[in-house]
Design a protein around this motif. Structure first.
Motif, PDB file in Angstrom:
ATOM      1  N   ASN A 101       0.808  -1.219   0.000  1.00  0.00           N
ATOM      2  CA  ASN A 101       0.000   0.000   0.000  1.00  0.00           C
ATOM      3  C   ASN A 101       0.844   1.273   0.000  1.00  0.00           C
ATOM      4  N   HIS A 135      -9.263   6.062   0.649  1.00  0.00           N
ATOM      5  CA  HIS A 135      -9.220   6.977   1.794  1.00  0.00           C
ATOM      6  C   HIS A 135      -9.744   8.382   1.486  1.00  0.00           C
ATOM      7  N   HIS A 149      -4.557   4.039  -4.558  1.00  0.00           N
ATOM      8  CA  HIS A 149      -5.624   3.659  -3.623  1.00  0.00           C
ATOM      9  C   HIS A 149      -5.911   4.762  -2.611  1.00  0.00           C
ATOM     10  N   ASP A 151      -8.450  -0.068   4.798  1.00  0.00           N
ATOM     11  CA  ASP A 151      -7.560  -0.986   4.064  1.00  0.00           C
ATOM     12  C   ASP A 151      -7.840  -2.440   4.420  1.00  0.00           C
TER      13      ASP A 151
HETATM   14 FE   FE2 Z   1      -4.193   2.611   2.718  1.00  0.00          FE
END
Ligand code: FE2
Ligand code: FES
Length: 367
Positions: free
Chosen positions: A177, A188, A183, A315
């Protein structure tokens, strides 16, 4: 079989990665080693115990007595007495080097030694080295300037606050990540995410920087946008540190994301945070000047840990249900995922075939 154990087995079956890559992994916080306490847990597939003696020296060892094989778990009756671990079966005593130093009825056998793991401590976090077939550390964790060694003129930092989440996962997947900037927007809700320079890889260390904006609050009118720079330091798959600086308020934080394999299917993700800066908060933070600095920093650290735990839970929803694809179909902007996976290969050297899984090298060839 319960629903949760079924979920764990499914997660194990769908990951081709070896479950225990070599590296440093979090064991416990220094506070957990408080005097006389015996820590017992499953760590990298092994049952371990950990304790410290009266001089603060730490020992992390397999929970098996080399005399006649008793478990050294506290549940069985093992205890720490005057800094020594005492086996519940015949009372052999071990010091923090793992050496047997006393028995109740004869001289201690010199061959009686616990299997101990090398340890390092950073800012009150104790890590153990998981080496391929027990080999010694091949690289070191970073030297993080601690609160006590902070030079004059530098920010004062709070102590660390911790939160741990257990879920089906793998440390390579969770650490990925850090380079998967795409992402950040979709999971987020970060805005204007931009990489600052290329990621830099030096042996076991991977470093990357990025900027982003984060909107906090409710709705457009009652929310504010914060302007953040982040620097990520990865040292193996069990240690990620992210340094944040918010430019409009003077807020700074350090966040550790410590992913530790438990049993080959699940990981414990420990989030540790500390906050610095804020000596003269600016902008929206100006009201915080009314609070004494230590109170101000501690308040911000509590809020930081809660916020970051919330992000990690977003996540976890993905991690605990995803599959590791050896041939991901990436777009042009995802190039760093491949660089990251090549970096990861070094932590699987010699683990190519084990537990019916493939190591990082084989995975890299398949991509
Ligand atoms: Fe993340
Ligand atoms: S098995 Fe531990 S002292 Fe005998």
């Amino acid at each position: 079989m319960s629903a949760s154990s079924l979920a764990l087995n499914e997660a194990s079956d769908r990951s081709p990665l070896h479950p225990f890559p070599e590296g440093w992994y979090f064991v416990a916080s220094r506070a957990d080693f408080r005097k006389g306490k015996l820590i017992h847990k499953t760590w990298l597939g092994e049952e371990i115990v950990a304790w410290c003696d009266e001089r603060g020296r730490v020992c992390v060892a397999d929970a098996v007595c080399p005399h006649l094989g008793s478990s050294l778990a506290p549940e069985v009756g093992s205890r720490v007495c005057e800094g020594r671990l005492v086996c519940p079966f015949h009372g052999f005593e071990y010091d923090t080097t793992g050496r047997c130093v006393a028995t109740p009825y004869a001289l201690p056998p010199t061959s009686a030694r616990l299997k101990v793991y090398p340890t390092r401590e950073i800012e009150g976090m104790v890590f153990g080295w998981w080496g391929l077939r027990g080999r010694p550390p091949q690289w070191e964790l970073p030297d993080v300037p601690s609160r006590s060694r902070t030079h004059a003129g530098e920010s004062r930092w709070t102590g660390l606050r911790f939160h741990t989440i257990r879920f089906p996962g793998h440390p390579q997947e969770t650490t990925e990540n850090s380079v998967d900037l795409a992402h950040l927007r979709y999971v987020h809700g970060y805005e204007s995410v931009s990489r600052v320079g290329d990621i830099a890889i030096d042996g076991a260390c991977l470093r990357g920087s990025f900027d982003f904006k984060a909107r906090l609050g409710v709705g457009r009118l009652l929310s504010t946008t914060f302007d953040v720079s982040a620097v990520t330091h990865i040292h193996g798959l069990g240690y990620s540190q992210v340094d944040f600086e918010e430019h409009s308020t003077g807020y700074r934080s350090r966040l550790w994301i410590l992913s530790t394999p438990i049993d080959g299917t699940s990981v414990d993700m420990t989030i540790a945070s500390q906050v610095g800066g804020m000596e003269r908060p600016k902008g929206l933070g100006i009201g915080l000047r009314l609070l004494p600095l230590p109170v101000r920093l501690d308040l911000m650290n509590r809020m930081t840990l809660r916020m970051e735990t919330g992000y990690v839970k977003e996540d976890v929803l993905i991690w605990s249900r995803k599959r590791y694809l050896t041939r991901p179909r990436l777009n042009q902007a995802d190039g760093e995922v491949l660089a990251y996976r090549r970096y990861c290969e070094q932590f699987y050297e010699g683990l190519d075939e084990d537990h019916g899984r493939t190591g990082g090298r084989l995975i890299a060839r398949q991509i």
